[in-house]
Write an enzyme that holds these catalytic residues in place. Structure first.
Site, PDB file in Angstrom:
ATOM      1  N   ASP A  54      41.034   4.129  -5.602  1.00  0.00           N
ATOM      2  CA  ASP A  54      41.080   4.341  -4.057  1.00  0.00           C
ATOM      3  C   ASP A  54      40.188   3.086  -3.490  1.00  0.00           C
ATOM      4  OD1 ASP A  54      41.660   6.344  -1.883  1.00  0.00           O
ATOM      5  OD2 ASP A  54      39.704   5.317  -1.637  1.00  0.00           O
ATOM      6  N   ASP A  62      45.956   2.966   0.796  1.00  0.00           N
ATOM      7  CA  ASP A  62      44.541   2.351  -0.294  1.00  0.00           C
ATOM      8  C   ASP A  62      44.547   2.971  -1.158  1.00  0.00           C
ATOM      9  OD1 ASP A  62      43.683   4.608   0.492  1.00  0.00           O
ATOM     10  OD2 ASP A  62      41.840   3.851   0.711  1.00  0.00           O
ATOM     11  N   GLU A  63      45.470   3.337  -2.315  1.00  0.00           N
ATOM     12  CA  GLU A  63      45.498   4.046  -3.368  1.00  0.00           C
ATOM     13  C   GLU A  63      46.701   3.954  -4.293  1.00  0.00           C
ATOM     14  OE1 GLU A  63      44.539   8.691  -3.173  1.00  0.00           O
ATOM     15  OE2 GLU A  63      44.155   7.784  -1.341  1.00  0.00           O
TER      16      GLU A  63
END
Ligand code: DCP
Ligand code: CA
Ligand code: CA
Length: 373
Positions: A10, A110-111
């Protein structure tokens, strides 16, 4: 049989960190990335903030009005979100991460989950080294820090990734799952929101360890069968959900600058044929079928030109690829008269071959029943 090794990567304070990379001079100030919802300068909320702003209580969801109040005289930077930038960075990081995984599942902006079991031969020690390498490469490529959690499944990997944010790397081996989870507050379990938390508090359940010891039948009667069972399993760190392969690459291609500019179709096709072979190898490695074959040529006068053809059925056939490329080059060379400087081939509209196999298995499973009836 060894345990699965699952990683969750992340990116730290993603939007705000992208802004810091864009303009490093804001790095030591509170940064608030805003999502404006109205006309006035102060209508809207913070999408996210850097960790300096978080020290003043300003985080994602804080209204801009409140953020301005909390950060008065703090030299804070308020920025409008730049989604084009975040999308580009998100894609670039995911492309990088994908290379490290046996199975890769992007999750949110974002992960991503990476099943790395085979890559590290089931070793959590090797997984930690791999995690550090991934952090270094993300830093090198996009100048971003990230936090990584490593565990025997997705549930543990996710919770571990939040343990040492920002710039964390937390490994939870199968034998450490209970000692890791039990002291944590119940809201750290995926799916436990404010309402569930309140209900559990009223039952005297504050920590994951309390939940683990709570009677399963009682949990089911309070939350319903499925959610009750989920809470129970999750509190023991049990999660069998697979890291599902989701493709982010929608095309594979390659191009080559010719030694000398030419209109000689034979020379062009010879190079194109080599490119086809390289691209085809990548297609097979990724277990894809293609639907569309594309070519490109660069010429000094006409610039960059592309042509494509979609085939009838998704295929991974190399001869069909080459044949289609040849047709497209023959056609494009008829269209203009300038010399070609660079040629490229591309396969797009890719589909996973596995889907086909799955259908086949389903079909096979019904065969015996058809026979016996
Ligand atoms: N985001 C948003 N609105 C929200 C939550 C998030 O627009 N309510 C955006 C901004 C974040 C990005 O999604 O940068 C990723 O969300 P995360 O929850 O991962 O939060 P951050 O990456 O910002 O911070 P952290 O370091 O805690 O992961
Ligand atoms: Ca994040
Ligand atoms: Ca996230």
């Amino acid at each position: 049989m060894f345990s699965r090794v699952v990683m969750l990567v992340d990116l730290d304070y993603f939007f705000a960190q992208c802004e810091e990379v864009k303009d490093p001079s804001i790095r030591d100030k509170p940064v608030v990335v805003c999502h404006h919802t109205g006309r006035s300068e102060n209508s809207g909320v913070a999408c996210t903030t850097n960790y300096i702003a978080r020290e003043y209580g300003v985080k994602s969801g804080t209204t801009i009005t409140k953020a301005r109040k909390l950060l008065r005289h703090k030299n804070a930077i308020f920025l409008e979100s730049d989604y084009t930038l975040y999308r580009r960075v998100s894609k670039s990081v995911k492309r990088l991460l994908e290379k490290f995984a046996d199975h890769f599942e992007p999750f949110g902006v974002d992960e991503a989950y990476l099943d790395v079991t085979k890559k590290v031969q089931g070793s959590f020690k090797k997984a930690k080294i791999l995690g550090q390498r991934i952090k270094d490469e993300v830093k090198e490529k996009e100048k971003l820090s990230c936090s990584i959690g490593i565990g025997p499944n997705k549930l543990i990997a996710k919770i571990a990734s939040e343990q040492e944010k920002p710039n964390g790397l937390t490994v939870v081996k199968p034998c450490e799952v209970e000692s890791f989870l039990f002291p944590l507050p119940i809201k750290r379990l995926f799916g436990v929101g404010r309402r569930t938390e309140k209900k559990l508090f009223s039952l005297g359940v504050m920590k994951i360890g309390h939940l683990a010891k709570y009677d399963l039948e009682k949990l089911k009667s309070i939350f319903g069968n499925k959610p009750g069972a989920y809470l129970h399993n999750a509190s023991w760190g049990i999660d069998n959900s697979p890291v599902e392969q989701v493709e982010i690459i929608k095309s594979v291609g390659n191009s080559y600058t010719l030694k000398t500019n030419t209109r000689d179709l034979e020379v062009i096709l010879e190079k194109a044929s080599e490119l086809c072979e390289k691209v085809h190898k990548r297609l097979l490695k990724k277990n894809f079928l293609y639907r569309t074959v594309g070519i490109s040529v660069s010429t000094r006068r006409m610039g960059f030109i592309t042509r494509a053809k979609t085939v009838k059925n998704a295929s991974n056939n190399l001869e069909l690829f080459k044949k289609t490329v040849k047709e497209l080059f023959e056609k494009i060379m008829d269209e203009f008269e300038s010399e070609v400087r660079r040629v490229g081939v591309r396969l797009s509209n890719l589909v996973k071959e596995k889907k086909k196999q799955k259908q086949l298995i389903q079909f096979l499973e019904v065969l015996p029943r058809i026979k016996s009836s």
